[in-house]
Enzyme design. Structure first.
Site: not given
Length: 352
Positions: A303, A219, A274
């Site tokens: 990240k 999403a 992601d």
């Protein structure tokens, strides 16, 4: 003019310490120790060593994580006269013995200090190219490309790049446009990854209509949208909603599941991820996907923390290799559209 031996590498402003540490480690392992010179937020790193040409030949641009571009230093030009910058530049090239070159790129760093130099770089490039032709320093058959890197109006570095071992875009930045239908700007990251981390031949073979993929943490659907445009069918995994238009062509299955626990019952061609999570946890989960045979190949983001980002990068990639076993094709890069992160492609070398 001061002759130099070493490399000049462009990078994302703020990541100079990471690139400096990476260059130092890689150069030492290749038997070409040296030292890095840089300023925070400058957007580039100079790496000085005894034999810059040998280091340039030994260190592939594609191996570097934090370098957008890799250039072999020729000389430093300081106290340039704005009325005539070309004469000392030609003299420096004659003295170095470098050339001819297949092209010339006049550049500046992608930083707050460097961007105002774009006008100078453009106009100087237009004036320099015919001057190089007159001097016999341009030859379209030559292997190397000349780079003029302006630091300010009176200060520049001369460098060169092997056209087969360097980024094919000025500053190492592929220019992509945000599509009106893209659900989020994150689509640019996957678009860039598919253009940078895999070759045109690999894209043709690995991204074919009818192939199947999973998007973990999908999403609102930016990465799913990119895969759909490649003709793939996508299983989108996220508890959050996707943009409604993604369902228009009937190739998306949305499962409201946890991306860290779900896995497919049959092997997929691709998995992309992601998700915002600790990088070591993501690396461990990604390794399980490859090790268990849940996908043939993958692209995912790590990240990074605010400190020791090169060390964390090494830790995550080493863990991934150790947990996968076998011969893993692992390619990592901080892309232009990445921020505090890197993007990784992985596959087993014998099953890609």
């Amino acid at each position: 003019m001061a002759a130099l031996s070493g490399l000049l590498c462009w990078c994302r402003a703020g990541f100079e310490p990471e690139l400096a540490a990476e260059l130092g480690d890689r150069a030492a392992l290749l038997g070409h120790p040296g030292y890095a010179q840089t300023n925070r937020d400058s957007g580039y790193v100079l790496f000085h060593c005894e034999n810059g040409a040998a280091l340039d030949d030994a260190l592939s641009w594609r191996e570097l994580v934090f370098a957008r571009q890799k250039l072999r230093l020729i000389a430093e030009l300081s106290d340039l006269d704005p009325a005539d910058r070309i004469t000392p530049l030609i003299a420096a090239l004659r003295e170095s013995g470098d050339g001819p070159f297949n092209d010339v790129w006049v550049e500046h760093s992608d930083s707050d200090e460097g961007r105002p130099l774009s006008g100078l770089a453009r106009s100087f490039g237009n004036a320099l190219r015919p001057a190089l032709k007159r001097e016999g320093l341009l030859d379209p058959k030559a292997r190397r490309r000349l780079h003029v890197a302006f630091i300010d109006g009176r200060h520049a570095y001369l460098a060169s790049a092997d056209r087969d071992d360097s980024a094919p875009w000025p500053l190492g930045i592929p220019r992509l446009r945000m599509h009106a239908d893209a659900p989020s700007r994150s689509a640019l990251k996957l678009d860039e990854a598919l253009g940078v981390l895999i070759t045109p031949e690999e894209r043709e073979a690995w991204l074919q209509p009818g192939m199947r993929a999973a998007d973990l943490g999908a999403a609102p659907g930016g990465w799913t949208w990119v895969l759909l445009r490649q003709g793939l069918s996508v299983i989108a995994i996220d508890n959050g909603p996707l943009r409604p238009h993604l369902f228009d062509i009937g190739q998306v299955t949305h499962l409201r599941e946890d991306g860290f626990s779900w896995h497919p019952q049959e092997r997929l061609d691709w998995m992309v991820c992601d998700m915002v999570e600790q990088p070591i946890r993501v690396a461990e989960r990604m390794a399980s996907w490859l090790r268990e045979g849940w996908c043939r190949r993958m692209i995912f983001n790590l990240k990074l923390p605010m400190k020791k980002r090169w060390l964390e990068t090494q830790r995550c990639l080493d863990l991934f290799r150790a947990q996968c076993g076998g011969e893993v094709d692992l390619r990592a890069r901080q892309l232009y559209h990445d921020r505090e992160e890197i993007t990784v492609f992985a596959a087993y070398a014998n099953t890609r």
